[in-house]
Design an enzyme around this catalytic site. Structure first.
Site, PDB file in Angstrom:
ATOM      1  N   ARG A  19       0.806  -1.224   0.000  1.00 42.63           N
ATOM      2  CA  ARG A  19       0.000   0.000   0.000  1.00 42.63           C
ATOM      3  C   ARG A  19       0.840   1.277   0.000  1.00 42.63           C
ATOM      4  NH1 ARG A  19      -4.095  -1.099   4.719  1.00 42.63           N
ATOM      5  NH2 ARG A  19      -2.699  -2.837   5.149  1.00 42.63           N
ATOM      6  N   GLY A  84       2.393 -15.830   7.185  1.00 42.67           N
ATOM      7  CA  GLY A  84       1.753 -15.425   8.435  1.00 42.67           C
ATOM      8  C   GLY A  84       2.746 -15.121   9.542  1.00 42.67           C
ATOM      9  N   GLY A 146      -6.751  -7.737  15.261  1.00 41.31           N
ATOM     10  CA  GLY A 146      -7.158  -8.911  16.019  1.00 41.31           C
ATOM     11  C   GLY A 146      -7.789  -8.442  17.321  1.00 41.31           C
ATOM     12  N   ASN A 176      -5.325  -6.403  19.633  1.00 37.81           N
ATOM     13  CA  ASN A 176      -3.938  -6.866  19.752  1.00 37.81           C
ATOM     14  C   ASN A 176      -3.056  -5.871  19.008  1.00 37.81           C
ATOM     15  OD1 ASN A 176      -1.495  -8.307  19.672  1.00 37.81           O
ATOM     16  ND2 ASN A 176      -2.159  -9.507  17.894  1.00 37.81           N
ATOM     17  N   ASN A 234       0.840   1.779   7.067  1.00 34.52           N
ATOM     18  CA  ASN A 234       0.546   0.958   5.892  1.00 34.52           C
ATOM     19  C   ASN A 234       0.633   1.741   4.588  1.00 34.52           C
ATOM     20  OD1 ASN A 234      -0.090  -1.587   7.193  1.00 34.52           O
ATOM     21  ND2 ASN A 234      -1.798  -0.454   8.083  1.00 34.52           N
ATOM     22  N   LYS A 357      31.890  25.613   0.728  1.00 37.11           N
ATOM     23  CA  LYS A 357      32.074  24.157   0.610  1.00 37.11           C
ATOM     24  C   LYS A 357      33.524  23.826   0.912  1.00 37.11           C
ATOM     25  CE  LYS A 357      33.535  21.944  -2.576  1.00 37.11           C
ATOM     26  NZ  LYS A 357      33.996  21.514  -3.893  1.00 37.11           N
ATOM     27  N   ASN A 392      37.756  27.398  -7.665  1.00 39.44           N
ATOM     28  CA  ASN A 392      38.472  26.203  -7.196  1.00 39.44           C
ATOM     29  C   ASN A 392      38.567  25.120  -8.253  1.00 39.44           C
ATOM     30  OD1 ASN A 392      35.658  25.918  -7.038  1.00 39.44           O
ATOM     31  ND2 ASN A 392      35.802  24.334  -5.478  1.00 39.44           N
ATOM     32  N   SER A 411      36.531  43.991  -2.915  1.00 35.90           N
ATOM     33  CA  SER A 411      35.288  43.470  -3.484  1.00 35.90           C
ATOM     34  C   SER A 411      35.509  42.910  -4.883  1.00 35.90           C
ATOM     35  CB  SER A 411      34.255  44.596  -3.578  1.00 35.90           C
ATOM     36  OG  SER A 411      33.891  45.002  -2.286  1.00 35.90           O
TER      37      SER A 411
END
Ligand code: UD1
Ligand code: CA
Length: 486
Positions: A19, A84, A146, A176, A234, A357, A392, A411
């Site tokens: 799902r 199961g 359950g 459950n 789900n 960086k 760089n 600048s």
């Protein structure tokens, strides 16, 4: 911390999760910076288990590799076919070569589960000396779960699955959660007795409860107050809903630890983030991954920091940062982009529209405006002029630039790496630095300025530019001797 002797935790994660409609297995989807199964395995650790077994099936390579990366000690059990929950636990027990003591079974898709809840549940199970304990929940809408069936005395008799339940049984609101605790000896004896004669044709682990009752053994159910902890995901709607709830809990937890959060609704904090008291978080902020923030730092508004380290008293405004270190009392932003390997010293500054960086920027050093700083080392107290590019990359390889202590660069500079500007050196406005600048020297590379008189009127006649120039000059020049040829 209490130690439960011989405790095994089995985490079921073999199901497909169709799902989700995703190429990524359900339990690998992230929520609060961890995979769903990562949250469950972290909760399991709180029990200090002797052994954790994860049952994998669908995409077992991807799921298994992820689990082993997080917790190398987890035993991986492969369930070839999803027949199961009883069959899944059988696969787990087989892979471990048997189990002893207490066995707790949980699912890999319940990201809100807390270790403390598991621990309390296991402790209660041990104290009551039961064959099986059910972590149950009382819910408004029990559909799909359950149901826990009790007799008139209130003793638990069985769990019946939705599809196998009678109408009367479907009215039961005690469900459950899926989390069960077993006496290992009973579990090993019960697993081979499970049948699959039910509406799904599956081996239900939940049938062990009726088996225990048949054997005259003790079973019990303990409703958890906080049912959301056992809620499974789900689909993506539930993923988002539980994600928001988990975030709400994390944010609230930090506020209780002394963090100010102006707008909890727009603040997102991953599970592994660590914040000090007196941190302030302003609206629209995401603190992700392994981010750590020291006291008195103020982050936001509108900032995202992933795997970053922020020093005490630092100020980070409208910033995107990843794998960056921001020193004590440093200033970042607004509109800064800190890429991996950025390391800003104490009281340093990375200002507006600056991208960095692999850049180590010393204590008190400043890159205040409109710059790109890549593969650089900037000495303490240095100041980089507005609009500077650390060039760089030569098209083939990356190179480093070093700027010395207390250097002041002009600048609109370009530093063509590899290049070094010495301590206390300077550069003029518009300089393209291609050669090293010795300590204390001033580098200029732009030529002397030349003015071509009357250029606008001669070369752009009839334009608003020429008219403005004429008006300002008062007179048209009589010849074009001084005018540039191009
Ligand atoms: C199960 C319980 C139900 C409980 C509910 C809670 C059983 C028979 N039913 O129902 O009582 O209320 O969970 O959510 O146990 N899995 C495997 N291998 C399998 C089957 C399942 O690993 O062969 C895993 C799934 O990946 C999932 C979990 O077990 O994580 C539960 O399986 P699912 O099929 O969703 O059980 P439910 O029908 O929801
Ligand atoms: Ca389910």
């Amino acid at each position: 911390m209490e130690q439960t002797a011989g405790l095994t935790v089995i985490v079921l994660a073999a199901g497909g999760g169709t799902r989700m409609k995703s190429k990524t297995m359900k339990v690998l989807h992230p929520i609060a910076g961890r995979s769903m199964i990562g949250h469950v395995l972290a909760a399991a650790q709180v029990l200090e288990p002797e052994r954790v077994i994860a049952v994998v099936g669908h995409q077992r390579e991807a799921v298994g590799a992820h689990i082993s990366e997080l917790y190398p000690d987890v035993v991986l059990a492969v369930q070839e076919e999803q027949r199961g929950t009883g069959d899944a636990v059988r696969a787990a027990v087989e892979a471990a070569g048997g189990v002893t003591g207490t066995v707790v079974v949980a699912y890999g898709d319940t990201p809100l589960l807390r270790g403390e809840s598991l621990r309390a549940f296991a402790a209660e199970h041990d104290a009551a000396q039961r064959a099986v304990s059910i972590l149950s929940g009382i819910v408004a809408d029990p559909f799909g779960y359950g149901r826990v069936l009790r007799n008139e005395e209130g003793d638990v008799e069985a769990i019946v699955e939705e599809k196998d339940a009678t109408r009367a049984q479907r009215e039961v609101r005690e469900i459950n959660s899926g989390i069960l605790a077993f006496d290992a000896e009973f579990l090993m004896a019960a697993l081979p007795r499970l049948g699959n004669d039910n509406s799904k044709g599956e081996y239900y682990l939940t049938d062990t409860i009726a088996l225990a009752r048949e054997d005259g053994l003790t079973v019990g159910a303990h409703p958890i107050d906080d049912v959301m902890q056992t809620e499974g995901v789900n689909d993506r709607v539930q993923l988002a809903r539980l994600g928001a709830e988990l975030n709400r809990r994390i944010v609230e937890g930090w506020m209780r630890e002394g963090v100010s959060v102006m707008d909890p609704a727009t603040t997102w904090i991953d599970a592994d983030v660590v914040l000090a008291p007196d941190v302030t978080i302003l609206p629209g902020t995401q603190l992700l991954g392994a981010t750590v923030v020291a006291t008195d730092a103020v982050i936001g508004p509108d900032s995202t920091l992933k795997d970053c380290e922020v020093g005490a008293g630092a100020r980070v405004v409208r910033t995107h940062g990843e794998l960056a270190v921001i020193g004590d009392e440093a200033n970042v932003g607004p509109y800064s982009y800190l890429r991996p390997g950025t390391n800003l010293g104490a009281r340093g500054k990375i200002g507006g529209f600056v991208e960095t960086k692999n850049a180590v920027i010393g204590d008190g050093a400043k890159v205040p405006h409109l710059s790109y700083v890549g593969d650089a080392e900037i000495g303490e107290g240095a100041n980089i002029g507005a609009g500077t590019i650390f060039a760089n990359y030569d098209g083939v390889a990356k190179h480093r630039t070093k700027v010395g202590k207390h250097a002041k660069t002009g600048s609109n500079n370009t530093f063509v790496a590899p290049v070094e500007i010495g301590d206390g050196a300077g550069t003029g406005g518009g300089t393209v630095v291609r050669q090293d600048v010795p300590p204390g020297a001033l580098a200029v590379s732009a030529g002397p300025q030349r003015n071509f008189e009357g250029w606008a009127v001669a070369k752009r006649p009839g334009t608003p530019q020429a008219e403005a120039a004429e008006a300002a000059m008062g007179t048209r020049p009589d010849d074009d001797d001084d005018v540039a040829e191009s």
